[in-house]
Design an enzyme around this catalytic site. Sequence first.
Site, PDB file in Angstrom:
ATOM      1  N   PHE A  85     -18.918   0.864  -2.571  1.00 45.66           N
ATOM      2  CA  PHE A  85     -20.438   1.080  -3.464  1.00 45.66           C
ATOM      3  C   PHE A  85     -21.456   0.605  -2.168  1.00 45.66           C
ATOM      4  O   PHE A  85     -22.591   1.258  -2.523  1.00 45.66           O
ATOM      5  CB  PHE A  85     -20.080   0.337  -4.416  1.00 45.66           C
ATOM      6  CG  PHE A  85     -19.502   0.935  -5.716  1.00 45.66           C
ATOM      7  CD1 PHE A  85     -20.231   1.666  -6.510  1.00 45.66           C
ATOM      8  CD2 PHE A  85     -18.116   1.051  -5.614  1.00 45.66           C
ATOM      9  CE1 PHE A  85     -19.462   2.424  -7.605  1.00 45.66           C
ATOM     10  CE2 PHE A  85     -17.556   1.765  -6.588  1.00 45.66           C
ATOM     11  CZ  PHE A  85     -18.167   2.327  -7.600  1.00 45.66           C
ATOM     12  N   GLY A  94     -18.145  -3.524  -0.314  1.00 46.42           N
ATOM     13  CA  GLY A  94     -18.133  -3.521  -1.576  1.00 46.42           C
ATOM     14  C   GLY A  94     -17.224  -2.396  -2.385  1.00 46.42           C
ATOM     15  O   GLY A  94     -17.641  -1.771  -3.399  1.00 46.42           O
ATOM     16  N   TYR A 106       0.890  -1.187   0.010  1.00 41.97           N
ATOM     17  CA  TYR A 106      -0.065   0.080  -0.138  1.00 41.97           C
ATOM     18  C   TYR A 106       0.751   1.144  -0.117  1.00 41.97           C
ATOM     19  O   TYR A 106       1.400   1.605   1.019  1.00 41.97           O
ATOM     20  CB  TYR A 106      -0.858  -0.102   0.980  1.00 41.97           C
ATOM     21  CG  TYR A 106      -1.840  -1.154   1.307  1.00 41.97           C
ATOM     22  CD1 TYR A 106      -2.277  -1.907   0.245  1.00 41.97           C
ATOM     23  CD2 TYR A 106      -2.397  -1.642   2.462  1.00 41.97           C
ATOM     24  CE1 TYR A 106      -3.258  -3.038   0.439  1.00 41.97           C
ATOM     25  CE2 TYR A 106      -3.293  -2.638   2.586  1.00 41.97           C
ATOM     26  CZ  TYR A 106      -3.623  -3.330   1.534  1.00 41.97           C
ATOM     27  OH  TYR A 106      -4.401  -4.433   1.608  1.00 41.97           O
ATOM     28  N   HIS A 109       0.197 -11.841   1.118  1.00 43.42           N
ATOM     29  CA  HIS A 109      -0.750 -11.276   0.486  1.00 43.42           C
ATOM     30  C   HIS A 109      -1.261 -12.032  -0.709  1.00 43.42           C
ATOM     31  O   HIS A 109      -2.710 -11.976  -0.830  1.00 43.42           O
ATOM     32  CB  HIS A 109      -0.162  -9.790   0.014  1.00 43.42           C
ATOM     33  CG  HIS A 109      -1.080  -8.539  -0.152  1.00 43.42           C
ATOM     34  ND1 HIS A 109      -0.795  -7.374  -0.053  1.00 43.42           N
ATOM     35  CD2 HIS A 109      -2.434  -8.631  -0.201  1.00 43.42           C
ATOM     36  CE1 HIS A 109      -1.754  -6.557  -0.209  1.00 43.42           C
ATOM     37  NE2 HIS A 109      -2.656  -7.232  -0.382  1.00 43.42           N
TER      38      HIS A 109
END
Length: 259
Positions: free
Chosen positions: A204, A201, A51, A119
């Site tokens: 969303f 989501g 990240y 990961h």
Amino acid sequence: RGGFIGYVEEYGCMGMSAFYTGAGTDEAGAIATIHRAIDLGVTLFDTAEMYGPYLNEELLGRALAGRRDQVVVATKFGTILHRGDGTRGLDGSAANVRLAVEGSLKRLDTDHIDLYYQHRMDPGTPVEETVGALAELIAEGKILHYGLSEAAPATIRRAHAVHPVAALQTEYSLWSREPEQEILAVVRELRIGFVPYSPLGRGFLTGTIRSLDQLDESDFRRYNPRFEGDNLARNIGIVERVDAVAAEVGAKPGQVALA
């Protein structure tokens, strides 16, 4: 050790530094949010070396200064080629595990990582080799538990046979139900903690995003097949059903999605 039992409150820190609209633009706000989450009872904070890369681990390390002993820190390795040029790529080799953990410990400003995930699985390295290296790190106290992310049932079993898997992280939400097919049964059987990522989501299911125009050009979601073309309209239809349930029960869409 060997598996988390019960529920913990988790905060995923990725969007503060990478991939989403607004990432990396407000460090003070991000740190204040982490502090507020701790005050509200959040006990598990999730990050990854990818990240940024690296920026999110550094941010979390700064945010937890003086509060490290109040929380569980999870980070992830295996998608950066430390044995090569440092670019992205899958590497679950024992040598890469060693290089990765030292970097994460430094960036997080800690002497141990509570939960260390692979990961993504490396098809070029037997999972037994990876887990063997992780077991050594546990014995040395550099990590307390290890986990897997997006691993298949057979891979989970192979890893667990070498050293117990503490947690499995996999996408799971109202519109990502695949773990219900096999994964949930496997982790229940083996008493492995299940950590669902993107339960909203990718934002969303909160009901606040209706168009890609609301997202920056660099936002990862613009280029995810789920949100391209006709797929976006179909998925917005699912969100509208969640909105309707939320209105009926007097809750926010995000609360309904999590419930």
